[in-house]
Design a protein around this motif. Structure first.
Motif, PDB file in Angstrom:
ATOM      1  N   HIS A 442      31.999  17.205 -30.360  1.00  0.00           N
ATOM      2  CA  HIS A 442      30.555  17.112 -30.550  1.00  0.00           C
ATOM      3  C   HIS A 442      30.029  18.271 -31.401  1.00  0.00           C
ATOM      4  N   ASP A 443      28.934  17.999 -32.108  1.00  0.00           N
ATOM      5  CA  ASP A 443      28.274  19.011 -32.920  1.00  0.00           C
ATOM      6  C   ASP A 443      27.237  19.813 -32.137  1.00  0.00           C
ATOM      7  N   LEU A 444      26.694  19.206 -31.087  1.00  0.00           N
ATOM      8  CA  LEU A 444      25.626  19.850 -30.330  1.00  0.00           C
ATOM      9  C   LEU A 444      25.964  19.869 -28.843  1.00  0.00           C
ATOM     10  N   THR A 445      25.062  20.422 -28.057  1.00  0.00           N
ATOM     11  CA  THR A 445      25.254  20.648 -26.626  1.00  0.00           C
ATOM     12  C   THR A 445      25.771  19.408 -25.899  1.00  0.00           C
ATOM     13  N   VAL A 446      26.808  19.598 -25.101  1.00  0.00           N
ATOM     14  CA  VAL A 446      27.259  18.566 -24.166  1.00  0.00           C
ATOM     15  C   VAL A 446      26.620  18.881 -22.821  1.00  0.00           C
ATOM     16  N   ARG A 447      25.593  18.111 -22.467  1.00  0.00           N
ATOM     17  CA  ARG A 447      24.873  18.367 -21.217  1.00  0.00           C
ATOM     18  C   ARG A 447      25.560  17.739 -20.017  1.00  0.00           C
ATOM     19  N   ASP A 448      26.217  16.603 -20.236  1.00  0.00           N
ATOM     20  CA  ASP A 448      26.841  15.904 -19.122  1.00  0.00           C
ATOM     21  C   ASP A 448      28.147  15.270 -19.573  1.00  0.00           C
ATOM     22  N   CYS A 449      29.045  15.049 -18.631  1.00  0.00           N
ATOM     23  CA  CYS A 449      30.313  14.385 -18.887  1.00  0.00           C
ATOM     24  C   CYS A 449      30.824  13.827 -17.566  1.00  0.00           C
ATOM     25  N   SER A 450      31.709  12.848 -17.643  1.00  0.00           N
ATOM     26  CA  SER A 450      32.158  12.183 -16.427  1.00  0.00           C
ATOM     27  C   SER A 450      33.609  11.754 -16.565  1.00  0.00           C
ATOM     28  N   TRP A 451      34.408  12.060 -15.544  1.00  0.00           N
ATOM     29  CA  TRP A 451      35.831  11.734 -15.489  1.00  0.00           C
ATOM     30  C   TRP A 451      35.975  10.425 -14.725  1.00  0.00           C
ATOM     31  N   HIS A 452      36.677   9.464 -15.300  1.00  0.00           N
ATOM     32  CA  HIS A 452      36.870   8.170 -14.638  1.00  0.00           C
ATOM     33  C   HIS A 452      37.518   8.375 -13.266  1.00  0.00           C
ATOM     34  N   PRO A 453      37.072   7.658 -12.241  1.00  0.00           N
ATOM     35  CA  PRO A 453      37.577   7.919 -10.880  1.00  0.00           C
ATOM     36  C   PRO A 453      39.052   7.636 -10.668  1.00  0.00           C
ATOM     37  N   THR A 454      39.674   6.771 -11.490  1.00  0.00           N
ATOM     38  CA  THR A 454      41.084   6.441 -11.266  1.00  0.00           C
ATOM     39  C   THR A 454      41.970   6.565 -12.497  1.00  0.00           C
ATOM     40  N   TYR A 455      41.396   6.632 -13.678  1.00  0.00           N
ATOM     41  CA  TYR A 455      42.172   6.593 -14.913  1.00  0.00           C
ATOM     42  C   TYR A 455      41.985   7.898 -15.679  1.00  0.00           C
ATOM     43  N   PRO A 456      42.999   8.381 -16.418  1.00  0.00           N
ATOM     44  CA  PRO A 456      42.851   9.622 -17.185  1.00  0.00           C
ATOM     45  C   PRO A 456      41.952   9.426 -18.402  1.00  0.00           C
ATOM     46  N   MET A 457      40.670   9.289 -18.119  1.00  0.00           N
ATOM     47  CA  MET A 457      39.664   9.060 -19.152  1.00  0.00           C
ATOM     48  C   MET A 457      38.431   9.885 -18.812  1.00  0.00           C
ATOM     49  N   LEU A 458      37.867  10.538 -19.806  1.00  0.00           N
ATOM     50  CA  LEU A 458      36.647  11.300 -19.633  1.00  0.00           C
ATOM     51  C   LEU A 458      35.672  10.860 -20.717  1.00  0.00           C
TER      52      LEU A 458
END
Length: 492
Positions: A442-458
């Motif tokens: 990202h070029d600007l602020t990352v305010r939020d992010c979320s990790w998938h509950p069962t899979y290696p994905m964010l």
């Protein structure tokens, strides 16, 4: 859009990963791909920069992500502190060394926690305004994101990230400050700088949900008077049973809203400043955590609140205001992000009754909304710090940046991850404190992010308007999106 669809099964993931990875991966050497940076501290000590966490939470974390004793005996790691390779773990399972014919929960976490979602797989969406909040649903089938331009989009993860519902928010003040999905995934609430929270029927057939035009967005008034009031809501969360909402507000209070009675059931004058973040501690709903600009985290026990409305305890350690907190879900541990540029880990059994210890610890003449944090203050420690551990590296500036425990199912909550003002996502090892990955797209602020509950994905959401999916790429190739990253910075 055009990303992968829903999560694959544990077996298919482990099998394909194990037999397509390079020897370097099999030997547990997590590697650099694209613009992600995976910390060498996975493979070596942290050189004393982080005091080794020796606490019950350390042993709980290890027990959730360590292979079974029999597998450890028959498949020893090359180095004691290194994880057993995926190939060896699968071979041990096929040979039934555990005696159960399958992976235990800890075995599963031991395998999956090594495959960090550090490669920018694809851009899911891009809007022309800042993204403020985003989260997966509890089962990972839905993902929702809220933007400053009044839009909330709900994506169907299993259907190639198709926009299932596009919500145009009602009576928005400044931005969508928070959203929360009900446990049954039928309703979504959204808040802004107003005492009224609006609720939307996620399961309705209306795809374009324009407030009170194509669909009714009922208003839940948290104010104790007939007017709209003059405070905003910074944080709102559903209880586990879906019957209540808890909110942190700009009038320094915590509110609990009874959805069946359709009115607030509890109001607490909780802090000396804005309450930026609240959360239920566990599924019982008895304990509530709160964090404020007065630098304090507080614990509230609804079973023993009397007329004085005193907190059950106070946790001191941050030198500046709290921007977010996340419960481990066990009613005992939580983490918090602070404007002092740290994430802290807490055990509520260490809380005290003194709520005035932290008020005078702030850095004078510093404003996090437009100034960088003074370098001389970065390693200053509160004289009465009650936290278990402190994690540094990310930047908490300009906005209320969020932090989380990684999922229990796939990682045993082995990691902490957070957005950052510099546009990156940081992943830390809970026990060692090592920065194990820094995700850069990202070029600007990352305010939020979320990790998938069962899979290696964010999935990350940023002020550059982009929603970006991160995954582990088993073939070891950086995605085209990372290689062709645009460096143009947006003017907002």
């Amino acid at each position: 859009m055009g990303c992968f669809g829903g999560p694959c099964t544990l077996w298919s993931f482990c099998k394909s990963s194990a037999y397509s990875t390079s020897r370097q991966e099999v030997d547990s050497n997590m590697h650099d791909r694209g613009k992600s940076t995976v910390g060498s501290c996975i493979r070596q000590r942290h050189h004393g920069l982080f005091p080794l966490l020796d606490h019950e939470v350390c042993h709980l974390t290890k027990s959730r992500s360590a292979p079974s004793e029999m597998i450890r005996k028959v498949t020893p790691s090359k180095h004691n502190n290194m994880p057993i390779s995926t190939v060896k773990m699968l071979s041990a399972r096929e040979a039934n060394f555990s005696g159960k014919g399958r992976f235990s929960l800890a075995d599963r976490c031991h395998v999956l926690s090594r495959y960090l979602p550090v490669n920018a797989r694809c851009r899911i969406d891009r809007m022309d305004t800042r993204a403020y909040v985003s989260q997966f649903s509890a089962d990972g089938t839905l993902f929702f994101a809220g933007f400053q331009g009044s839009h909330i989009r709900i994506y169907n993860v299993d259907n190639v990230w198709k926009v299932q519902k596009d919500i145009l928010a009602k009576s928005l003040r400044w931005t969508i400050t928070d959203t929360s999905l009900s446990p049954d995934q039928r309703y979504l609430v959204y808040a802004s700088m107003s005492p009224v929270v609006h609720i939307v029927n996620v399961g309705s057939a209306v795809a374009e949900s324009h407030a009170n035009i194509t669909e009714i967005h009922d208003g839940l008034n948290f104010s104790d008077d007939d007017g709209d009031g003059d405070f905003g809501i910074f944080s709102v969360k559903f209880s586990t049973d879906g019957r209540e909402l808890v909110a942190g507000t700009g009038d320094h209070a915590i509110y609990v809203y009874d959805l069946e009675a359709n009115k607030p059931s509890l109001q607490i004058s909780a802090h000396l400043c804005d309450v930026n973040t609240v959360a239920f501690a566990d599924e019982t709903g008895h304990l509530i955590y709160s964090g404020s600009d007065d630098n304090l985290c507080k614990v509230w026990d609804r079973r023993c609140l009397n007329d004085s409305r005193r907190a059950a305890g106070v946790l001191t350690g941050h030198l500046e205001g709290i921007t977010f907190l996340d419960s481990r879900g066990d009613g005992r541990y939580f983490i918090s992000n602070g404007k002092d540029q740290t994430t802290k880990l807490w055990d509520i059994r260490r809380m005290s009754c003194n709520e005035y210890m932290s008020v005078k610890q702030r850095t004078s003449n510093w404003d996090y909304q437009w100034m960088d944090y003074p370098a001389s203050e970065r390693h200053r420690k509160h004289p009465s710090d009650q936290s278990l551990a402190t994690y540094r590296g990310h930047s908490v500036l300009r906005t209320l940046i969020r932090c989380y425990f990684s999922p229990e199912y796939s990682t045993g909550q082995k990691y902490i991850y957070t957005g950052s003002n510099n546009g990156n996502i940081y992943i830390y090892d809970v026990v060692t404190g090592a920065q194990v990955a820094k995700l850069d797209y990202h070029d600007l602020t990352v305010r939020d992010c979320s990790w998938h509950p069962t899979y290696p994905m964010l999935v990350s959401s940023s002020w550059d308007g982009m929603i970006v999916q991160w995954e582990f790429l088993g073939n070891g190739k950086a995605s085209a999106m990372v290689r062709k990253k645009k460096r143009r910075r947006l003017g907002y």
